[in-house]
Design a protein around this motif. Structure first.
Motif, PDB file in Angstrom:
ATOM      1  N   UNK A  56       0.826  -1.215   0.000  1.00  0.00           N
ATOM      2  CA  UNK A  56       0.000   0.000   0.000  1.00  0.00           C
ATOM      3  C   UNK A  56       0.859   1.264   0.000  1.00  0.00           C
ATOM      4  N   UNK A  57       1.992   1.201   0.720  1.00  0.00           N
ATOM      5  CA  UNK A  57       2.835   2.401   0.815  1.00  0.00           C
ATOM      6  C   UNK A  57       3.722   2.558  -0.413  1.00  0.00           C
ATOM      7  N   UNK A  59       2.574   1.856  -3.301  1.00  0.00           N
ATOM      8  CA  UNK A  59       1.605   2.487  -4.206  1.00  0.00           C
ATOM      9  C   UNK A  59       1.425   3.963  -3.851  1.00  0.00           C
ATOM     10  N   UNK A  60       1.398   4.247  -2.552  1.00  0.00           N
ATOM     11  CA  UNK A  60       1.189   5.637  -2.125  1.00  0.00           C
ATOM     12  C   UNK A  60       2.337   6.541  -2.583  1.00  0.00           C
ATOM     13  N   UNK A  63       2.250   7.025  -6.294  1.00  0.00           N
ATOM     14  CA  UNK A  63       1.136   7.897  -6.710  1.00  0.00           C
ATOM     15  C   UNK A  63       1.461   9.366  -6.452  1.00  0.00           C
TER      16      UNK A  63
ATOM     17  N   UNK B 151      -7.835   2.120   4.494  1.00  0.00           N
ATOM     18  CA  UNK B 151      -6.594   1.336   4.517  1.00  0.00           C
ATOM     19  C   UNK B 151      -5.438   2.180   3.989  1.00  0.00           C
ATOM     20  N   UNK B 152      -5.689   2.900   2.895  1.00  0.00           N
ATOM     21  CA  UNK B 152      -4.637   3.736   2.316  1.00  0.00           C
ATOM     22  C   UNK B 152      -5.253   4.850   1.494  1.00  0.00           C
ATOM     23  N   UNK B 153      -4.710   6.063   1.667  1.00  0.00           N
ATOM     24  CA  UNK B 153      -5.238   7.213   0.917  1.00  0.00           C
ATOM     25  C   UNK B 153      -4.932   7.120  -0.569  1.00  0.00           C
ATOM     26  N   UNK B 154      -3.994   6.235  -0.922  1.00  0.00           N
ATOM     27  CA  UNK B 154      -3.631   6.098  -2.330  1.00  0.00           C
ATOM     28  C   UNK B 154      -3.927   4.678  -2.775  1.00  0.00           C
ATOM     29  N   UNK B 155      -4.783   4.541  -3.776  1.00  0.00           N
ATOM     30  CA  UNK B 155      -5.186   3.220  -4.245  1.00  0.00           C
ATOM     31  C   UNK B 155      -4.565   2.870  -5.576  1.00  0.00           C
ATOM     32  N   UNK B 157      -5.193   3.646  -8.580  1.00  0.00           N
ATOM     33  CA  UNK B 157      -4.907   4.763  -9.485  1.00  0.00           C
ATOM     34  C   UNK B 157      -4.913   6.036  -8.642  1.00  0.00           C
ATOM     35  N   UNK B 158      -4.400   7.122  -9.237  1.00  0.00           N
ATOM     36  CA  UNK B 158      -4.275   8.384  -8.491  1.00  0.00           C
ATOM     37  C   UNK B 158      -5.615   8.852  -7.926  1.00  0.00           C
ATOM     38  N   UNK B 162      -8.037   3.321  -0.869  1.00  0.00           N
ATOM     39  CA  UNK B 162      -8.416   1.946  -0.549  1.00  0.00           C
ATOM     40  C   UNK B 162      -9.078   1.888   0.830  1.00  0.00           C
TER      41      UNK B 162
END
Lengths: 280, 178
Positions: A56-57, A59-60, A63, B151-155, B157-158, B162
């Motif tokens: 997840x991180x 990906x963060x 992004x 779970x996460x602010x970034x999934x 795609x931008x 999540x």
């Protein structure tokens, strides 16, 4: 700085962009400073792709980096347009008889021509150092763009307003991580404090006005006040201390860099330097 | 900024016997074709549902489509421009210009109600109105429970974050408010 009306209500007071038009070439230089800074951080962060601590991180951070490269492209494209329209000293690419483009500005300028902040060229280090660098930068970017979105330059204002929405997420994500690691285990706290000590000397430069920022950003001290206030709030919650009496490095805005930038450019520009005009 | 212009001979669509001015009908015809262009990353939405298309201008046989990116680094913009071009060429349009603008800044508030419905059916929680309370949790698209966690602010795609549903335990994408 001109004397101001003392009756200004601090709550309502907004950072204003200066009414004096920037001198010739200043706008191009300032755009390159913004473009270079976001590009170099993109290049640094990009190295985390596939190596983040958890999926997840990973990906963060990628992004966030995608947002940064998008912002960088917008600044370069606009800078290239202004450079091509102006009668200023030729850009490095014009020497070769071509027009400036986003790619030529990113790939064919030398270390001394890059105007990025020293902060963003510092090494990724461990996750703590990457987080601290992102947080210190994102908070600065947030308050800077908040100001630039009111710029009289419509295109600069448009890019800043667009980017501001993205940076809002970057601040909130990186602040969460600062708190999580600072207020985590003894080891995570120690690593965070170490990262802060390593990066802090590169933060002073953000608030030292370069020549080309005159007429574009005025009242840079207000930017600093807002930045330090936010950093303090988050650090307090994270049980982290702000270093005191630190000598501040500077030079990045004017092309005087740490040795690290040369290494970054060597890798980033290699393909275009050896195969000029190569395309995918 | 991308400015693509082709200078082929024209092939205007054939409009007869209507009181609507021809250019307006031309414009409507273009919009109905744009409705068929999906977003490459969230193909359940058309580019109209997403609010990417800001305007369509028609002058004689020339058609100009004005689009705006969702995010600065949105890698789909080139693909979207190409898909628009292909769709219009398929229906005989030849003099096509696609212009990208940054202002006004794209917001999820421009997403159509129909678009939000389609997203939900697809399994992605649609964005709230940006003026609404940000603390309000998105509902699980599977079981509709509001008992969900970030779970996460970034999934993937931008434009997505999540989440996970605390009731049915299913993780899901939320289209971020922007």
């Amino acid at each position: 700085m001109q004397s101001e009306n003392s009756s200004v209500n601090t709550e309502a007071k907004k950072i204003q962009t200066s009414k004096v038009p920037p001198s010739e070439g200043f706008r191009e230089a300032f755009l390159l400073h913004l473009a270079d800074t976001t590009l170099i951080l993109t290049q640094r962060n990009g190295a985390w792709c596939g190596h983040g601590p958890i999926l997840e991180q990973d990906i963060a951070i990628t992004n966030i980096t995608l947002d940064l490269i998008g912002q960088s492209r917008n600044f370069y494209q606009y800078a290239a347009k202004l450079i091509n329209e102006s009668s200023l000293a030729p850009s490095p690419v014009e020497k070769a008889g071509d027009e400036a483009t986003e790619d030529s500005l990113a790939y064919l300028r030398t270390e001394r021509e890059f105007k990025n902040l020293l902060l963003v060229e510092q090494e990724n280090g461990d996750w703590a150092q990457t987080i601290v660098r992102q947080f210190l930068f994102s908070v600065y970017q947030y308050f800077l763009f908040e100001q630039l979105q009111n710029s009289k330059d419509d295109q600069l204002a448009a890019i800043a307003a667009k980017s501001l929405k993205e940076v809002t997420y970057h601040v909130s994500w990186s602040a969460d991580w600062v708190i999580r690691l600072g207020d985590g285990t003894d080891e995570s706290n120690e690593r965070m404090q170490k990262a802060i000590a390593a990066l802090w000397p590169y933060t002073g430069e953000m608030f030292m006005q370069a020549d080309y920022e005159q007429g574009i950003i005025s009242e840079i001290h207000l930017l600093k006040d807002r930045w330090i206030e936010k950093v303090k709030t988050v650090f307090e919650e994270a049980t982290l201390a702000i270093p005191e009496n630190i000598f501040m490095q500077s030079g990045g805005k004017n092309g005087v860099h740490t040795e690290k930038l040369g290494h970054i450019l060597a890798e980033m520009q290699y393909l275009q330097r050896t195969n000029l005009g190569a395309k995918w | 900024m991308q400015n693509i212009n082709t200078d082929f001979k024209t092939n205007p669509i054939n409009n007869k016997a209507s009181q609507v001015p021809p250019e307006e009908r031309f414009r409507e015809a273009v919009f109905s074709l744009l409705e068929q262009v999906p977003d490459p990353e969230v193909p359940v939405l058309s580019i109209l549902d997403l609010g990417i298309v800001r305007d369509v201008k028609v002058i004689d046989d020339k058609v100009e489509i004005i689009i705006t990116p969702t995010y600065s680094g949105c890698p789909a913009m080139d693909a979207i421009s190409m898909d628009i071009r292909f769709k219009l060429i398929e229906y005989g349009y030849k003099n096509i210009k696609i212009t990208q603008v940054l202002t006004p800044v794209w917001t999820t508030d421009w997403m159509t109600e129909n678009g939000k419905k389609k997203l939900l059916e697809y399994g992605i929680a649609p964005p709230k109105r940006s003026t609404n309370n940000e603390d309000e949790m998105p509902k699980c698209p599977q079981c509709k429970s509001a008992n969900t966690k970030l779970l996460s602010q970034f999934g993937s795609t931008a434009c997505k974050a999540l989440y996970q549903c605390n009731d049915c335990k299913e993780p899901f994408d939320y289209f971020k408010c922007h």
